[in-house]
Write an enzyme that holds these catalytic residues in place. Structure first.
Site, PDB file in Angstrom:
ATOM      1  N   PRO A   2       1.058  -1.211  -0.074  1.00  0.00           N
ATOM      2  CG  PRO A   2       0.236  -1.163   2.312  1.00  0.00           C
ATOM      3  CD  PRO A   2       0.983  -2.010   1.243  1.00  0.00           C
ATOM      4  CD  GLU A   3       3.443   4.124  -2.758  1.00  0.00           C
ATOM      5  OE1 GLU A   3       3.975   5.297  -3.670  1.00  0.00           O
ATOM      6  OE2 GLU A   3       4.666   3.714  -3.486  1.00  0.00           O
TER       7      GLU A   3
END
Length: 271
Positions: A2-3
């Site tokens: 995840p960003e």
DNA sequence: ATAGCAACCTGAGGGC
DNA sequence: TGCCCTCAGGTTGCTA
């Protein structure tokens, strides 16, 4: 996985299933995450989730009594499933709702976090000193320029620093700097106001586009319904070291900065 | 204050 | 097939 875009895609995916729903149970199968899962998390049972928001890469599920803070670390995913769904390897935590649906956190590397906080979340040490949200107006054209004066750190390290601006991880830092024509090694303090204006706009665009495309699916990231994100096909440099620049056909170079891979075009990007 | 980097983990992939 | 090494979306918290 995840960003910021992947976390935002996750927030949007879970929101309709959990907002205004009542928590019937919490199941901790393995409390050993980045920090131990808060022991008093069962205080959440009976609470109604009144807000599903995001700060940086933290998901915040608010109730009258406290807030559940979720972080996906490097490898975390959240799925929305019927509560009796067979448990898989690395399914460490379930938030079960009276509707019969559960949020299930799977995180092989366990760098993620599950914290039940009854104090003001914005005062918590993990959240209190974070920089501005890149998609909000508080991240404006003058901000990076002003913040970077006299800084010698490489620009890539600078924009990935949570105290500067949140949510810009390794993928999107590489992409934004390529599109802005700035070498990742350029000293942050030497970059002009004009180029920072441009970079700021590009960071916003790259993140917004990734959210619209459902995030970037690399290894294990999927949206909460299991569908992949489609931003991977928009990546211009990340993961392409040694291949040709899509603009000028120069071979893309790959180096390491602060332990992270940086890919750039030595022709299109300048100091 | 700041910079660099070890640490926290598991799994995949490459070389031998 | 197995062993050993490197690498991976993040971030804290050491040590200089």
């Amino acid at each position: 996985m995840p960003e910021l875009p992947e976390v935002e895609v996750c927030r949007k995916g879970i929101s309709p299933h959990v907002l205004n729903q009542t928590v019937s149970d919490v199941i901790v199968r393995n409390a050993k995450m980045r920090w131990p899962i808060t022991p008093n998390i069962d205080e959440m049972c009976g609470e109604i989730i009144i807000e599903v928001s995001r700060r940086a890469k933290y998901l915040l599920l608010k109730t009258a009594k406290g807030t559940l803070v979720l972080h996906l670390g490097m490898s975390g995913t959240i799925r929305v499933i019927p509560k009796d769904t067979i448990v898989a390897k690395h399914d460490h935590f379930d938030l079960v709702l009276t509707s019969g649906v559960a949020l299930r956190l799977n995180d092989p590397r366990r760098f993620g976090a599950v914290l039940w906080l009854t104090e003001d979340v914005s005062e918590h040490p993990l959240l209190a000193r974070l920089g501005p949200e890149p998609l909000l107006d508080e991240f404006d054209k003058g901000y990076l320029f002003k913040k970077s004066r006299k800084k010698t750190v490489p620009i890539k390290t600078f924009i990935m620093n949570n105290h500067v601006v949140v949510g810009v991880g390794n993928i999107y830092a590489n992409e934004a700097l390529f599109q802005a024509g700035i070498l990742p090694t350029a000293p942050a303090g030497k970059i002009s106001q004009k180029r920072y204006n441009n970079l700021t706009e590009i960071i916003k665009q790259v993140l917004a586009k990734a959210i619209n495309q459902g995030g970037t699916t690399l290894k294990d990231f999927t949206q909460t319904d299991g569908r992949p994100g489609y931003f991977a096909q928009s990546l211009q440099v990340y993961g392409r070291g040694g291949e040709k620049c899509l603009i000028c056909e120069t071979r893309l170079e790959e180096i390491r900065q602060s332990g992270r891979a940086s890919v750039f075009c030595p022709t299109c990007q300048k100091n």
